[in-house]
Motif scaffolding. Sequence first.
Motif, PDB file in Angstrom:
ATOM      1  N   PRO A   1      -4.973   4.622   2.740  1.00 40.74           N
ATOM      2  CA  PRO A   1      -5.868   5.274   1.785  1.00 40.74           C
ATOM      3  C   PRO A   1      -5.016   6.718   1.648  1.00 40.74           C
ATOM      4  O   PRO A   1      -5.333   7.169   0.482  1.00 40.74           O
ATOM      5  CB  PRO A   1      -6.995   6.017   3.059  1.00 40.74           C
ATOM      6  N   LEU A   2      -4.305   7.139   2.311  1.00 40.39           N
ATOM      7  CA  LEU A   2      -3.264   8.102   1.885  1.00 40.39           C
ATOM      8  C   LEU A   2      -2.557   8.084   0.632  1.00 40.39           C
ATOM      9  O   LEU A   2      -2.538   8.998  -0.355  1.00 40.39           O
ATOM     10  CB  LEU A   2      -2.371   8.641   3.098  1.00 40.39           C
TER      11      LEU A   2
ATOM     12  N   ILE B   1      -2.598  24.491  -5.189  1.00 33.16           N
ATOM     13  CA  ILE B   1      -2.837  25.367  -3.920  1.00 33.16           C
ATOM     14  C   ILE B   1      -4.090  24.887  -3.256  1.00 33.16           C
ATOM     15  O   ILE B   1      -4.310  24.629  -1.966  1.00 33.16           O
ATOM     16  CB  ILE B   1      -2.790  26.855  -4.068  1.00 33.16           C
TER      17      ILE B   1
ATOM     18  N   LEU C   1      -6.102  27.607   5.629  1.00 35.35           N
ATOM     19  CA  LEU C   1      -6.313  26.787   4.168  1.00 35.35           C
ATOM     20  C   LEU C   1      -6.262  25.144   4.786  1.00 35.35           C
ATOM     21  O   LEU C   1      -5.753  24.816   5.572  1.00 35.35           O
ATOM     22  CB  LEU C   1      -5.366  26.892   3.159  1.00 35.35           C
ATOM     23  N   GLU C   2      -7.518  24.553   4.199  1.00 35.58           N
ATOM     24  CA  GLU C   2      -7.278  22.973   4.571  1.00 35.58           C
ATOM     25  C   GLU C   2      -6.797  22.358   3.222  1.00 35.58           C
ATOM     26  O   GLU C   2      -7.523  22.386   2.202  1.00 35.58           O
ATOM     27  CB  GLU C   2      -8.534  22.232   4.921  1.00 35.58           C
ATOM     28  N   TRP C   3      -5.745  21.976   3.309  1.00 35.56           N
ATOM     29  CA  TRP C   3      -4.870  21.415   1.946  1.00 35.56           C
ATOM     30  C   TRP C   3      -5.524  20.282   1.544  1.00 35.56           C
ATOM     31  O   TRP C   3      -6.214  20.133   0.606  1.00 35.56           O
ATOM     32  CB  TRP C   3      -3.558  21.586   2.267  1.00 35.56           C
ATOM     33  N   VAL C   4      -5.063  19.447   2.224  1.00 31.73           N
ATOM     34  CA  VAL C   4      -5.497  17.941   2.207  1.00 31.73           C
ATOM     35  C   VAL C   4      -6.165  16.984   3.290  1.00 31.73           C
ATOM     36  O   VAL C   4      -5.415  17.155   4.477  1.00 31.73           O
ATOM     37  CB  VAL C   4      -4.568  16.984   1.309  1.00 31.73           C
ATOM     38  N   SER C   5      -7.113  16.316   3.187  1.00 30.48           N
ATOM     39  CA  SER C   5      -7.649  15.519   4.543  1.00 30.48           C
ATOM     40  C   SER C   5      -7.482  14.282   4.133  1.00 30.48           C
ATOM     41  O   SER C   5      -7.848  13.943   2.744  1.00 30.48           O
ATOM     42  CB  SER C   5      -8.834  16.171   4.835  1.00 30.48           C
ATOM     43  N   PHE C   6      -7.464  13.234   5.012  1.00 31.94           N
ATOM     44  CA  PHE C   6      -7.358  11.700   4.597  1.00 31.94           C
ATOM     45  C   PHE C   6      -7.377  10.955   5.923  1.00 31.94           C
ATOM     46  O   PHE C   6      -7.164  11.667   7.070  1.00 31.94           O
ATOM     47  CB  PHE C   6      -6.046  11.584   4.011  1.00 31.94           C
ATOM     48  N   ASP C   7      -7.627   9.741   5.452  1.00 34.05           N
ATOM     49  CA  ASP C   7      -7.694   8.656   6.804  1.00 34.05           C
ATOM     50  C   ASP C   7      -6.553   7.875   6.696  1.00 34.05           C
ATOM     51  O   ASP C   7      -5.849   7.761   5.768  1.00 34.05           O
ATOM     52  CB  ASP C   7      -8.912   7.786   6.682  1.00 34.05           C
TER      53      ASP C   7
ATOM     54  N   SER D   1     -10.315   5.559   0.938  1.00 41.24           N
ATOM     55  CA  SER D   1     -10.912   5.141   2.170  1.00 41.24           C
ATOM     56  C   SER D   1     -11.958   3.698   2.228  1.00 41.24           C
ATOM     57  O   SER D   1     -11.787   2.693   2.583  1.00 41.24           O
ATOM     58  CB  SER D   1     -11.357   5.953   3.236  1.00 41.24           C
TER      59      SER D   1
ATOM     60  N   SER E   1      -9.825  10.925  -1.593  1.00 44.59           N
ATOM     61  CA  SER E   1      -9.697  10.392  -0.127  1.00 44.59           C
ATOM     62  C   SER E   1     -10.664   9.547   0.114  1.00 44.59           C
ATOM     63  O   SER E   1     -10.354   8.545   0.767  1.00 44.59           O
ATOM     64  CB  SER E   1      -9.242  11.564   0.463  1.00 44.59           C
TER      65      SER E   1
ATOM     66  N   LEU F   1      -3.777  17.957   6.483  1.00 49.53           N
ATOM     67  CA  LEU F   1      -2.399  18.880   6.400  1.00 49.53           C
ATOM     68  C   LEU F   1      -3.025  20.172   5.821  1.00 49.53           C
ATOM     69  O   LEU F   1      -3.395  20.297   4.686  1.00 49.53           O
ATOM     70  CB  LEU F   1      -1.561  18.078   5.253  1.00 49.53           C
TER      71      LEU F   1
ATOM     72  N   LEU G   1       4.990  20.980   7.350  1.00 52.88           N
ATOM     73  CA  LEU G   1       4.935  20.662   5.844  1.00 52.88           C
ATOM     74  C   LEU G   1       4.946  22.222   5.406  1.00 52.88           C
ATOM     75  O   LEU G   1       5.460  22.448   4.170  1.00 52.88           O
ATOM     76  CB  LEU G   1       3.562  19.788   5.652  1.00 52.88           C
TER      77      LEU G   1
ATOM     78  N   TRP H   1      -9.081  16.200  -4.244  1.00 51.98           N
ATOM     79  CA  TRP H   1      -8.600  15.422  -3.411  1.00 51.98           C
ATOM     80  C   TRP H   1      -9.510  14.890  -2.416  1.00 51.98           C
ATOM     81  O   TRP H   1      -9.341  13.946  -2.102  1.00 51.98           O
ATOM     82  CB  TRP H   1      -7.457  16.236  -2.444  1.00 51.98           C
ATOM     83  N   ASP H   2     -10.346  15.624  -2.000  1.00 52.73           N
ATOM     84  CA  ASP H   2     -11.318  15.105  -0.860  1.00 52.73           C
ATOM     85  C   ASP H   2     -12.133  13.968  -1.490  1.00 52.73           C
ATOM     86  O   ASP H   2     -12.287  12.815  -0.780  1.00 52.73           O
ATOM     87  CB  ASP H   2     -12.351  16.270  -0.514  1.00 52.73           C
TER      88      ASP H   2
ATOM     89  N   PRO I   1      -5.654  21.531  -3.699  1.00 53.09           N
ATOM     90  CA  PRO I   1      -5.990  20.342  -4.313  1.00 53.09           C
ATOM     91  C   PRO I   1      -7.261  19.584  -3.744  1.00 53.09           C
ATOM     92  O   PRO I   1      -7.608  18.692  -4.303  1.00 53.09           O
ATOM     93  CB  PRO I   1      -4.609  19.523  -3.642  1.00 53.09           C
ATOM     94  N   PHE I   2      -7.805  20.342  -2.595  1.00 59.52           N
ATOM     95  CA  PHE I   2      -9.091  19.685  -2.077  1.00 59.52           C
ATOM     96  C   PHE I   2     -10.142  19.577  -3.090  1.00 59.52           C
ATOM     97  O   PHE I   2     -11.094  18.745  -2.848  1.00 59.52           O
ATOM     98  CB  PHE I   2      -9.310  20.112  -0.852  1.00 59.52           C
TER      99      PHE I   2
END
Lengths: 767, 530
Positions: free
Chosen positions: B346-347, B498, A108-114, B512, B508, A129, A195, B504-505, B500-501
């Motif tokens: 950004p986070l 579970i 699972l790719e949960w959240v991605s960010f910069d 940025s 996010s 994460l 995490l 979220w994506d 969130p993307f």
Amino acid sequence: MGDNKSESGLLVYIIPFLAVVPFLYAMGWESHDASILIVAVPFMTFPVILIVGQVYNGEEFWKSKMKEGGILALGALGASLSAALWLVYDYVDSLPNFDEQQSVTQWLEWVSFDLLQSDYTLTSGSKILGMGVWIDSITLMILFVATFLCFLICWFSLGYMNTDPINEDRNHRFYGEFVLFALGMFGMVLADNFLWLFIFWEVMGLCSYLLIGFYYWKDSAAYASKKAFLTTRVGDVFLMIGLFILYDIYGSLEFSVIFHDPSLNGSVNSDKLFWALLMMFIGAVGKSAQFPLHVWLPDAMEGPTPVSALIHAATMVNAGLYLVARMVPFVDVGHHGVAGLEDLGLIVAYVGGITAFMAAAIAFVQNDIKKVLAYSTMSQLAYIFTGLGSALWFYNNDEHHAAAVVFGSSMFHLFNHAMAKGMLFMASGSVIHEVHHAHDHLHHGHGDGHGHDFDPQDMRNMGGLASKMPVTATAMMFGSMSIIGIPLIGGFWSKEGIIAETWLAALEHEPLMYGPAILVLLTAGMTGFYMSRMWFMTFAGVPKSEVVEHVHEETPWIKMPLVVLTVITAFGGFAFALLGATDYLSSAYDYSGHLKLHKSTLLDSILYKLEYAFLPEKINLRIVGWVTIFLSFIVGPILAARIHGGKLSDGESSTPFVSWLVSTSSKFGKQDVSSLSESELSVALQNRLYFDDLYEGVLARTVIPFSQFTAWFDRNVIDGLVKQIERRSVSGSVQVRRLTTGSARDYILMATVGMLSIIALLWGMNT
Amino acid sequence: MINDPLTVITLIPILVSLALLILPKLSPSAEGLARASRAISMGVSLGMLAITTMIFFGEIGNVDWSNYNSGYYLTNDSIALIPSIGVHWKVGADALSFPMIWLTTLLIPISMLVEWDAKKGHLFHPLILMMEGALIGVFVSLDMFVFYAFWELTLVPMFFLIMIWGGEDRKYASMKFFIYTFTASVIMLIGILVMYLYTPDVASSGSVTGHSFDMSVMISSTEFIPSEGLRHLVWLLLLIGFATKMPSVPVHTWLPDAHVQAPTAGSMLLAGVMLKMGAYGFLRIAVAAFPESTVVFIPLLIFLGMASLFYGAWVCMGQTNLKRMVAYSSVSHMGLIFLGIATMQPLGIAGALFMMFAHGIISPLLFAVAGAFKHHYHTLEIGSMRGIAHHSPWLSAHMMLGWMASLGLPLLAGFVAEVTILIAFWMSFGWLVLLPTLTLIITAVYYLTSMQKTIFESNDPHHGILPDTLHGEEPRDITWHENAGMIILGALTILFGILPFIFWDMMSEWSSGFLLETLVQAMQSEGVKP
């Protein structure tokens, strides 16, 4: 309550679950691909049990065929067990090399960010994460323990929970939450980063809360569940802070990134890392019920006994140990670790030593069979903490051999303790269940008033049960022997290693280690006493209440798990130890393979282990070893036998080994300790050394008044201010109304003033 | 205009609701309309949900959300509404607004469902429908004038919802709600007007004043405000308006009163969407237009955030009214949004956006539960009943899930926002993170205590201790429509915890881009290190 034969037919319903893994195998899946099933099957099952159970509550099929969800739970756990066994089978001999290890599979790719870096540019490539799977020898061992015990204890619950009328039409909640818990435990062990370890860790905390509060109507259960959640929450919050610091240092929380080079080429500030690890350790202290966050565990025994067995003895409380075991790469100076973190090892060892001693002392005076086991759990977990503390200390001082031995022993003790304690709790559950049942049976027809003053968990109501419950008595005997560390049985193989290596650290390296070393040595003798006391009080002597006469071991589903675990406890520790379990478990952090602990042949390995256990090369370790054996095997049990031992009633007998033990117990004379039990120390111990009172008193005097004050402040000061403004403006508007004089001259004046002020404002803005 | 979905979802609900409210009054022959108005409202709101969901699946993959300036999803050119002062109909959605729009279209049918049996349903449901149009209007309009008009329009249906369907003290609460937030909005309006006066001359487009309310013009033209002091002043005026809406300590006291008196559906929308208007406007206007002021006032943001979070949590613990407690918990959670923005990462900003969304599905669940207590047990007093889990197992289960989600349990939506904001917060401010993190313990204490004192501990497995307000009635579990609404909200809480993307994506990416194109320059010039 149906008879055993017809009920075992229900197992046919779990076959579809068990068929999943073979089916995937036939489809050509790899075991690491199927590893997601270990979590996914319980995840899909628990809402089904909860919702279907609520909707079809009381229906015949659901009740008698599905056992109110128990069969579904068993099936789901069976599927997890089979997937886990597949994984273990695949990897047990071919663990990935530590340095090359990546997450085996990504779920699972949960959240991605910069992130914005200090040069005001964004990081290239998003940070992620996510959840993946990490496999090494520790993972495999705990995964096996968790899946195996979950399955067995669920099996046990089918008998224990479904035959108690008070649970009727509520069991779906038990099984649903049970399966959710299992999901959390499996996920935590498999997670490849801190995490997700934390996320599943909290899921377990939730289930612990829900299951302690299973008997939600009881004041004590509601209170205990809240206490457990909040106490562990305190630890969890610090664990979170630890994770933030770790993330700041490494820019990742994944094992594969961090463990590759925890010192970042020597650039890591050891103070910052120390704080991160210390914060994480506080989380572990909360979860594993160590001093000073230990107060929740004894109260947690309010939950149904299978829950105590699984969550509060065999699996969840090990999470803290698992977390500390994952700290080893940070401190291992032999492999990119950060030097100067010895203090962490000392702190861990001291927390362990103090808790071990304190819990054992409190266990001396407990009369509730489950409370004794609860304190014993605390004490044994503390052993493992002491061992891990020494391991961290050794790793940080590049004493690689000693570190590996004590680390392996600690992990092996985790295994032994989980198996033995899971079984002990189930056995105690069996005792409680049958005593309770016998009591109900005996007092049936006495009207409603029965049973309120009779406590089926109080050992003072028992005695002489050895002949009534031979299987349980035997199981409990082996379990106690494993916990005590009777030579050749279960825990002996691991406890010796922990004590000896802690002493080694004290004798040859660090005088401060004498503290934990002495404490764990004394605790070994105390363990011998309180475990023997519990067994003798329950099973030896003559019955102390008439209820015991009517006890029979007849509930279905209960015996099988006891027998299986008895065999594992009695012979498994021995066999695994001789096969080199400690070396295998420490190999998780044996990067170069230079330890050569694995002997060339099986026979060599066996001889080496036997020699090491009884006659280590160093003379002082040999002394420590024999003192441990003397204290735990001779002093503790004999003292207990003198106080609580005794022959069974005439004509009663049990299994041969148990009969021999009972008759031996009567041969050491009799000692009366009633005066001792009224001493101040004893009273203090009975009150758990007043820790609970202290915490509650402080909180009740600070938190509640302060919250009431803030609520008052908000209502009367902040909102009061608003109300003041409101009142003023109402009276002000009355004033304003007076301005409407009706005279044109006044209006022109006002208009002029207004205009001027607007112009002034605009002018002010423009300059 | 008809092929522009954003315009459609804004105007259709308002037009339909007006028709449903007015037509039956005008002609007696339209009385059938009144009877069907409940179903029509529900149908329209479900249609809106379908449209936004389709936009999501149809467009989301094709948009580069990180391109802040052109990330708007626009389907038409602007239409002049009042050309003489430069007002246009211009709508668009980006990653900041789209989750809010979807949330609105989701919550409207759910809150209608939960109060499916409301009295005077022929007025109740159309009013909620009007609310939908007004809320969506706030999130889609890219013209400051229209934005403000919708901003104030949201007050009208909510005022009537509290006034007509509220509790005993509804008059006071509705007046306080209206006047308090209206005053704050007027202060905000002053700020907007100052910005308007400094827009570049666009007289050629027909504007008599020579200025335009076009949001992109106003925001990009802030350098036309020459004095730094005035920029700060305008920023503060905007902040007052937005912080009151969020609400942030110390301008939060309208919220508990409004919530306690509001009907369940009103509370759900108030907490779920209306509070987010504050955070939305703050990011969309105040931060975007005045990045330098934002950077300068970071300490103020931290102070407001910490105060709301920490103080709000303590006040929660001192409450004895279930709904009041939940209302204050909103104050507490909204504090995290300021903290997330203050991190200048950004986070953290994405975490704040996710908090807006997550709180938008969790807090309606909380209010639905609290409302169900009021509905079925006629009291909200914590401790007046015990062991309710026996009589209302579904209600208790929803309470457990909602409470756990709100205290930040992992695998539920709130945790995602909390942990990301706090990670970013540590990276920017180090040990200051102790205070917000320790607040999580306080949060757990008040939630757990309130559960212990309602659904647990009756000391009798077969009976709960019932409140006096029930007057011997047989206690019931929640109705099917309440249950359905809560199940949907609970399921979404788990889904977004579970996975969130899903949102979220885009959040996010947007964060940025937003940070790079607006805030970074200000940070450099003000010497703030990331």
